[in-house]
Motif scaffolding. Sequence first.
Motif, PDB file in Angstrom:
ATOM      1  N   PRO B  16      -0.927  -8.439   4.010  1.00 20.89           N
ATOM      2  CA  PRO B  16      -1.817  -7.284   3.871  1.00 20.89           C
ATOM      3  C   PRO B  16      -1.480  -6.180   4.881  1.00 20.89           C
ATOM      4  N   PHE B  17      -0.909  -6.569   6.024  1.00 24.26           N
ATOM      5  CA  PHE B  17      -0.596  -5.577   7.050  1.00 24.26           C
ATOM      6  C   PHE B  17       0.556  -4.688   6.607  1.00 24.26           C
ATOM      7  N   VAL B  18       1.506  -5.289   5.932  1.00 28.03           N
ATOM      8  CA  VAL B  18       2.602  -4.510   5.350  1.00 28.03           C
ATOM      9  C   VAL B  18       2.053  -3.618   4.238  1.00 28.03           C
ATOM     10  N   HIS B  19       1.173  -4.192   3.428  1.00 26.21           N
ATOM     11  CA  HIS B  19       0.597  -3.465   2.301  1.00 26.21           C
ATOM     12  C   HIS B  19      -0.051  -2.169   2.764  1.00 26.21           C
ATOM     13  N   LYS B  55       6.735 -10.788  14.175  1.00 28.25           N
ATOM     14  CA  LYS B  55       5.690 -10.267  13.287  1.00 28.25           C
ATOM     15  C   LYS B  55       6.217  -9.137  12.407  1.00 28.25           C
ATOM     16  N   ILE B  56       5.554  -8.986  11.279  1.00 31.63           N
ATOM     17  CA  ILE B  56       5.781  -7.803  10.442  1.00 31.63           C
ATOM     18  C   ILE B  56       4.426  -7.153  10.170  1.00 31.63           C
ATOM     19  N   PRO B  57       4.371  -5.882   9.831  1.00 29.47           N
ATOM     20  CA  PRO B  57       5.506  -4.996   9.599  1.00 29.47           C
ATOM     21  C   PRO B  57       6.156  -4.488  10.885  1.00 29.47           C
ATOM     22  N   VAL B  58       7.392  -4.088  10.765  1.00 26.09           N
ATOM     23  CA  VAL B  58       8.034  -3.234  11.754  1.00 26.09           C
ATOM     24  C   VAL B  58       8.535  -2.019  10.992  1.00 26.09           C
ATOM     25  N   LEU B  59       8.261  -0.838  11.536  1.00 20.53           N
ATOM     26  CA  LEU B  59       8.794   0.376  10.935  1.00 20.53           C
ATOM     27  C   LEU B  59       9.820   0.955  11.904  1.00 20.53           C
ATOM     28  N   ASP B 162      -8.851   3.671   4.273  1.00 20.07           N
ATOM     29  CA  ASP B 162      -8.864   2.944   3.004  1.00 20.07           C
ATOM     30  C   ASP B 162      -7.679   1.991   2.927  1.00 20.07           C
ATOM     31  N   ALA B 163      -6.523   2.444   3.383  1.00 21.59           N
ATOM     32  CA  ALA B 163      -5.347   1.568   3.395  1.00 21.59           C
ATOM     33  C   ALA B 163      -5.656   0.300   4.190  1.00 21.59           C
ATOM     34  N   ALA B 164      -6.279   0.488   5.361  1.00 24.15           N
ATOM     35  CA  ALA B 164      -6.557  -0.639   6.243  1.00 24.15           C
ATOM     36  C   ALA B 164      -7.466  -1.664   5.574  1.00 24.15           C
ATOM     37  N   PHE B 165      -8.438  -1.190   4.818  1.00 25.05           N
ATOM     38  CA  PHE B 165      -9.421  -2.095   4.217  1.00 25.05           C
ATOM     39  C   PHE B 165      -8.956  -2.676   2.892  1.00 25.05           C
ATOM     40  N   VAL B 166      -8.447  -1.826   2.027  1.00 25.26           N
ATOM     41  CA  VAL B 166      -8.214  -2.280   0.663  1.00 25.26           C
ATOM     42  C   VAL B 166      -7.116  -3.343   0.576  1.00 25.26           C
TER      43      VAL B 166
END
Lengths: 223, 254
Positions: B16-19, B55-59, B162-166
Amino acid sequence: MVQTGQITFYTHTRSVYCHRVHIALEEANAAYTLHSVNLKERPAWYAKVNPAGKIPAITYGGPKAPPEDPAPEAIKINESLIILEFLADLFPEAKLLPSDPVLRAQARLFMNTVDQHLFEGFKRFLFNYTEGAEKALLDGFEALQMRLPPAGFAVGEWSIADAAAAPFLVRIELLLKHDLGTFPEGEGPKVLQVLQGPKFARVMKYLEDCKTRSSVKALVTLL
Amino acid sequence: MAEHKRITLYAAVDSPFVHRVRLALEEAKATYDIIWIDLLNKPEWYQEKVNPTGKIPVLVYGGPKLHADEEPSPEAERLTESLVILEFLVDIFPEARLLPTDPVSRARARLFYETVETVTLQPFFRFIFLDAPAETVLSALETLQAMLPPSGFVVGDWSIADAAFVAILIRLEVYLKNGLGAYRPEVGKEALEAFESPRFARLRTYLEDNKARPSMAKAFEEDAVKTKMQQRVERFRKTGIVNGFFRLPLPSTE
């Protein structure tokens, strides 16, 4: 940008999280009303500011209102780091964050390191001592040190990352020096001595640099 | 639109963190490369060459085009922490308005995503894997639902809040609808019924509003998420491993 709304700041002299906000308010040259909250006997009205009862908190905007009766229209903001970001947005000319996106991200990762690594070490060594907790504290210092540039503040120029870190570092140094904490007697100064060794030279220089900042100096006496 | 440096995202379909980050990248209509990491079979090079914590994500921002098993250039910036990456995307894509410009709305967005972190993550994780009562997740959802305006997104227009929650919310729905997780089937059914009850009408509308956005179609592969989750639950049942950082002792056979 001229400050367009009132700021009321709910604080307590001994809270390092509140110190973060004090520092940022001073750096921004903000006009604000300060209200000290009795942590031992939180007044019932404080739930209007923060239902969870925590400090620091600020209200912003809305008509002028006494601290005990904040206006419903005023936004209530809690969480020290969110308040710091808010002040950075509200006072762009104060440059509480750099404008470069990469430096801003680095500032945020620095604050993240303070709240995760350094605070974890702080809690374990000073408040919940168990064998080997020294390592957690020293690891926290090392994690922070790795993020520092060769000179200057967290992202070179002063920023909210330093407002976030300084109160913790100053408090930790003081507690270690005076041997105050749940760790075994004598351990405090011992750990401080390790921190004063070559391995931690950069982060301890950073601490000294923070202490020379006038917004931090004003608070050091409170700690 | 300003020139941007190359963006490379180390990603996994089930995270979900990458998402969260992919949603923001899509909303910003960014050009970016993805290097896929299989979280159930993490390659050693990832920890050695990209992120020592694994850990991921890494940008990665800047540097040449990257491939698997390569170390990002030392001049490139390596960013971790999904929420820090989201704020970074706000800053490098100002025209995309991934956050509103006014300070008060930005503070509201941040209060929301901080609340997502502090009230939902642990209960979600514990419910899915560790037999925590569904009510712990449901009451967290209720807290967040109460912070939503009567319609639309967290601060009106879509934002990184919203990104963080959804990313979490959509996974909960998919898991419950497909009985994915280590919870007992009857517990899952009850939780799904609660999720689909009037108690969460506003939340479900909010979720549909998010799903209707093109960014969701581009950043969420439901079948792949289901497959990976199924594999993860099976692995958990056999080994007690939840992820690279958390492992339970296996229960004694009943």
